[in-house]
Structures are given as C-alpha cells and as structure tokens.
Design a protein around this motif. Structure first.
Motif, PDB file in Angstrom:
ATOM      1  N   LEU A   1       1.399   2.209  11.301  1.00  0.00           N
ATOM      2  CA  LEU A   1       1.248   0.758  11.130  1.00  0.00           C
ATOM      3  C   LEU A   1       1.162   0.353   9.666  1.00  0.00           C
ATOM      4  CD1 LEU A   1      -1.304  -0.025  13.999  1.00  0.00           C
ATOM      5  CD2 LEU A   1       1.168  -0.439  13.987  1.00  0.00           C
ATOM      6  N   ARG A   2       0.565   1.195   8.826  1.00  0.00           N
ATOM      7  CA  ARG A   2       0.339   0.836   7.426  1.00  0.00           C
ATOM      8  C   ARG A   2       1.520   1.184   6.530  1.00  0.00           C
ATOM      9  NH1 ARG A   2      -4.597   3.157   6.734  1.00  0.00           N
ATOM     10  NH2 ARG A   2      -3.647   5.130   6.158  1.00  0.00           N
ATOM     11  N   ASP A   3       2.232   2.269   6.880  1.00  0.00           N
ATOM     12  CA  ASP A   3       3.263   2.776   5.972  1.00  0.00           C
ATOM     13  C   ASP A   3       4.672   2.743   6.566  1.00  0.00           C
ATOM     14  OD1 ASP A   3       1.374   3.463   3.933  1.00  0.00           O
ATOM     15  OD2 ASP A   3       0.804   5.215   5.106  1.00  0.00           O
TER      16      ASP A   3
ATOM     17  N   GLU B   1      -1.587   6.681  14.201  1.00  0.00           N
ATOM     18  CA  GLU B   1      -1.200   5.297  14.450  1.00  0.00           C
ATOM     19  C   GLU B   1      -1.425   4.440  13.210  1.00  0.00           C
ATOM     20  OE1 GLU B   1       0.233   2.030  16.772  1.00  0.00           O
ATOM     21  OE2 GLU B   1       0.404   4.208  16.906  1.00  0.00           O
ATOM     22  N   ALA B   2      -2.519   4.711  12.491  1.00  0.00           N
ATOM     23  CA  ALA B   2      -2.798   3.947  11.273  1.00  0.00           C
ATOM     24  C   ALA B   2      -1.720   4.179  10.219  1.00  0.00           C
ATOM     25  CB  ALA B   2      -4.166   4.329  10.720  1.00  0.00           C
ATOM     26  N   ARG B   3      -1.242   5.407  10.090  1.00  0.00           N
ATOM     27  CA  ARG B   3      -0.184   5.692   9.120  1.00  0.00           C
ATOM     28  C   ARG B   3       1.117   4.984   9.509  1.00  0.00           C
ATOM     29  NH1 ARG B   3      -0.787  12.203   7.709  1.00  0.00           N
ATOM     30  NH2 ARG B   3      -3.078  12.229   7.655  1.00  0.00           N
TER      31      ARG B   3
ATOM     32  N   GLU C   1      -5.546   8.191  16.379  1.00  0.00           N
ATOM     33  CA  GLU C   1      -5.774   6.928  15.676  1.00  0.00           C
ATOM     34  C   GLU C   1      -5.370   7.029  14.210  1.00  0.00           C
ATOM     35  OE1 GLU C   1      -9.779   5.732  16.287  1.00  0.00           O
ATOM     36  OE2 GLU C   1      -9.483   5.270  18.418  1.00  0.00           O
ATOM     37  N   GLU C   2      -5.568   8.208  13.608  1.00  0.00           N
ATOM     38  CA  GLU C   2      -5.123   8.412  12.227  1.00  0.00           C
ATOM     39  C   GLU C   2      -3.600   8.285  12.132  1.00  0.00           C
ATOM     40  OE1 GLU C   2      -7.429  11.641   9.878  1.00  0.00           O
ATOM     41  OE2 GLU C   2      -7.396  12.323  11.966  1.00  0.00           O
TER      42      GLU C   2
ATOM     43  N   ASP D   1      -5.957  13.215  14.370  1.00  0.00           N
ATOM     44  CA  ASP D   1      -6.436  12.281  15.378  1.00  0.00           C
ATOM     45  C   ASP D   1      -5.354  11.240  15.660  1.00  0.00           C
ATOM     46  OD1 ASP D   1      -9.136  11.237  16.734  1.00  0.00           O
ATOM     47  OD2 ASP D   1      -8.020   9.516  15.954  1.00  0.00           O
TER      48      ASP D   1
ATOM     49  N   GLU E   1       0.814  -1.214   0.000  1.00  0.00           N
ATOM     50  CA  GLU E   1       0.000   0.000   0.000  1.00  0.00           C
ATOM     51  C   GLU E   1       0.846   1.261   0.000  1.00  0.00           C
ATOM     52  OE1 GLU E   1      -3.870   1.906   2.267  1.00  0.00           O
ATOM     53  OE2 GLU E   1      -3.054   0.001   2.910  1.00  0.00           O
TER      54      GLU E   1
ATOM     55  N   TRP F   1       2.367  13.080   4.042  1.00  0.00           N
ATOM     56  CA  TRP F   1       1.503  12.074   4.668  1.00  0.00           C
ATOM     57  C   TRP F   1       2.227  11.438   5.850  1.00  0.00           C
ATOM     58  CZ3 TRP F   1      -3.378  10.233   4.592  1.00  0.00           C
ATOM     59  CH2 TRP F   1      -3.622   8.920   5.013  1.00  0.00           C
TER      60      TRP F   1
ATOM     61  N   GLU G   1       9.449   7.156  14.386  1.00  0.00           N
ATOM     62  CA  GLU G   1       7.996   7.266  14.548  1.00  0.00           C
ATOM     63  C   GLU G   1       7.601   8.051  15.798  1.00  0.00           C
ATOM     64  OE1 GLU G   1       6.441   3.193  16.512  1.00  0.00           O
ATOM     65  OE2 GLU G   1       7.330   2.937  14.518  1.00  0.00           O
TER      66      GLU G   1
END
Length: 293
Positions: free
Chosen positions: A145-147, A141-143, A138-139, A136, A12, A83, A90
């Motif tokens: 974990l995903r990227d 954290e999602a970046r 959670e936003e 946010d 991704e 992004w 991190e």
C-alpha cells in the motif's frame, strides 16, 4: 552529482524527477536502484547490508540524469529491491515467507518466485535464506500500500497525461545487469532491450534503440535473456498509444571495477541513455508516431 533539474517531488517510496507536467512523451522508471534501507529491514536480515546491495541495480538512477536534464520525467525508487520489488506483480509472493500463509488463489507462483526473487526476495546468489523470520502479512500489505501501488499509480497517471498531451507515450524501464557471456563466438551484449517479444512497443522503436547502442560500440540483444517484466505488462497499452520498453545496461560499463560505486564510464552511459531518450521523442513526434503503426 546530479545536474540541475526542473523539479523534484518526493514520496515515501520514490522520487519524481523532471517537470510537474510531462515535457515530452517519454517517461523513465528506475525501480531497482533504491538505497534507503529501513532499520527494520536490516534487523530482519541474516546478512549484512553490503550483501543485500547485490540485489540492487547499483546506481542505475545515475544513468538517467542527463535525459532528465533534457526534459524527460523519471521516477526513481528510494526503497531497495529487497524491501519490495516494484517489477513484480503484488501477488508474486512465496507463501511460505508470510505469516499467516496466504491462500493459494491469492498468489502467483511464477518462475521468479520459485527462484527466490518474488515481490519480496527470499534468496540471492550465495545466500540460501535472506530473512531471519517470516514476514507478517500486515507488514507485507503495508509495503504494498505504501510503496508498490503508489509507484505504479504515479507512472500510469503520468503516462496517461503524456498521451493526452502528445498523442502517444513511452515508458523506458531502466535496469542494470551483470556481464553476460558471449553467444556464438561474438561479443557479449552490453545492452539488452525488452518489449515482451513485441507485445509492448512497435518494432521501429526497438530498431532505433538497437542502432544507437551499436553505433556507440555496445553490442545489443533483444528480449534475451531479459524481455521485460511486470512493469511492461502493467503499464503498456499499445492500442491506446502507450508503449513500454525495458533497457538493461551492463553495470561494468558505468561502475568502478569493484562494481560498488560510479566509474569512469558513467558519463558515456549517461550520454547514451540521453541520446536514446531523445531518439524516442523524435520517433514518437513523427506524424502521430507513424499513425501508431
């Protein structure tokens, strides 16, 4: 247009270019050339996409095509730097950007963070605040974990695989830079090599890269003003035979005069990067990299 390559694996947040298994001990990463801008990012921004693109290492991914065609493996980020910055820890977070605000011991207030260029950039030249709202938690954290984590995990595992196959491995972290001023009346550097002031690579590799740049007519500096960042610190393990060097290329050497698209100098710079990679393969293939120096 990219030359033929042996395989392309997509995730991704990034693309892997080259063979499934490392065909040589050199791996390339290009963390800041991503041009895939998610709609939610553009909705959050106070400025248009064209302004956000100023944070990119514009088309630096095109610099590595010839090296990949010759056998190197490369990882190229798809997400833009605004992004998430893959060359930051991190924890390099401006806590005032996040809702709820993270605890003090969960962040690193580095010089880059204080200057607005942390894991998620906050400011850029001519723009006091990039974002229209706080991010946010959670936003964020999602970046991560995903990227961010998959990117570094993929690089680390590929470097380790190369080390097992060849006895040694080298990461070249490829960036572009604005034109630098001249120092001491000489020509401004067009190439800057960084090894964290000698901590992430042996001197003979930096010496060879410097000679190649200068033989091609490009003044070269070391560790000033760019010594490498989080990627080198995280990925290099010299005691285990895994090294890392950052290369910064003056973007005016390969972009058009408006610095927006590829220019006439791109083939020359592609050839230079390919020659540098080939030279590193040669150096690392010498009797177990000179007994790891």
């Amino acid at each position: 247009m990219r030359p033929p390559i042996s395989s392309v694996e997509t995730a991704e947040g990034f693309i892997r270019l080259g063979s499934t298994a490392p065909a040589c001990p050199v791996l390339i990463s290009v963390p800041h050339a991503g041009r895939d801008y998610p709609p939610e990012l553009l909705e959050m921004s106070r400025v248009p996409r064209a302004r956000l693109e100023a944070l990119e290492d514009r088309y630096a991914d095109l610099l590595v095509d010839e090296a990949v065609a010759a056998g190197a493996t490369a990882f190229v980020a798809r997400r833009p730097r605004c992004w998430i910055d893959l060359n930051r820890d991190e924890r390099e977070i401006d806590p005032t950007m996040i809702d709820p605000r993270p605890r003090a011991h969960d962040v690193i207030l580095s010089t880059k963070v204080r200057g607005g260029l942390g894991l998620v950039p906050r400011r850029m030249a001519g723009v006091s605040e990039i974002w229209a709202r706080r991010l946010d938690a959670e936003e964020l954290e999602a970046r991560i974990l995903r990227d961010h984590r998959p990117w570094h995990a993929a690089i680390a595992s590929t470097l380790e695989e190369a080390r097992r196959r060849f006895g040694v491995a080298l990461l070249i972290d490829c960036h572009s830079m604005p034109q630098l001023p001249a120092h001491g009346g000489g020509q401004p550097p067009r190439i800057v090599l960084g090894d964290r002031h000698g901590r992430t690579a042996p001197p003979f590799l930096m010496d060879r890269l410097t000679r190649i740049a200068e033989e091609h007519g490009f003044p070269c500096a070391r560790n000033s003003p760019y010594a490498g960042g989080h990627t080198l610190d995280r990925q290099a393990h010299p005691a285990r035979g895994i090294h890392a060097i950052q290369i910064e290329v003056d973007r005016s050497t390969y972009l058009a005069p408006d610095l927006r698209g590829p220019g006439e100098g791109l083939p020359r710079m592609r050839a230079l990067i390919a020659e540098m990679v080939a030279a590193m393969v040669e150096e690392l293939s010498a009797p177990l990299a000179r007994a790891a120096e």
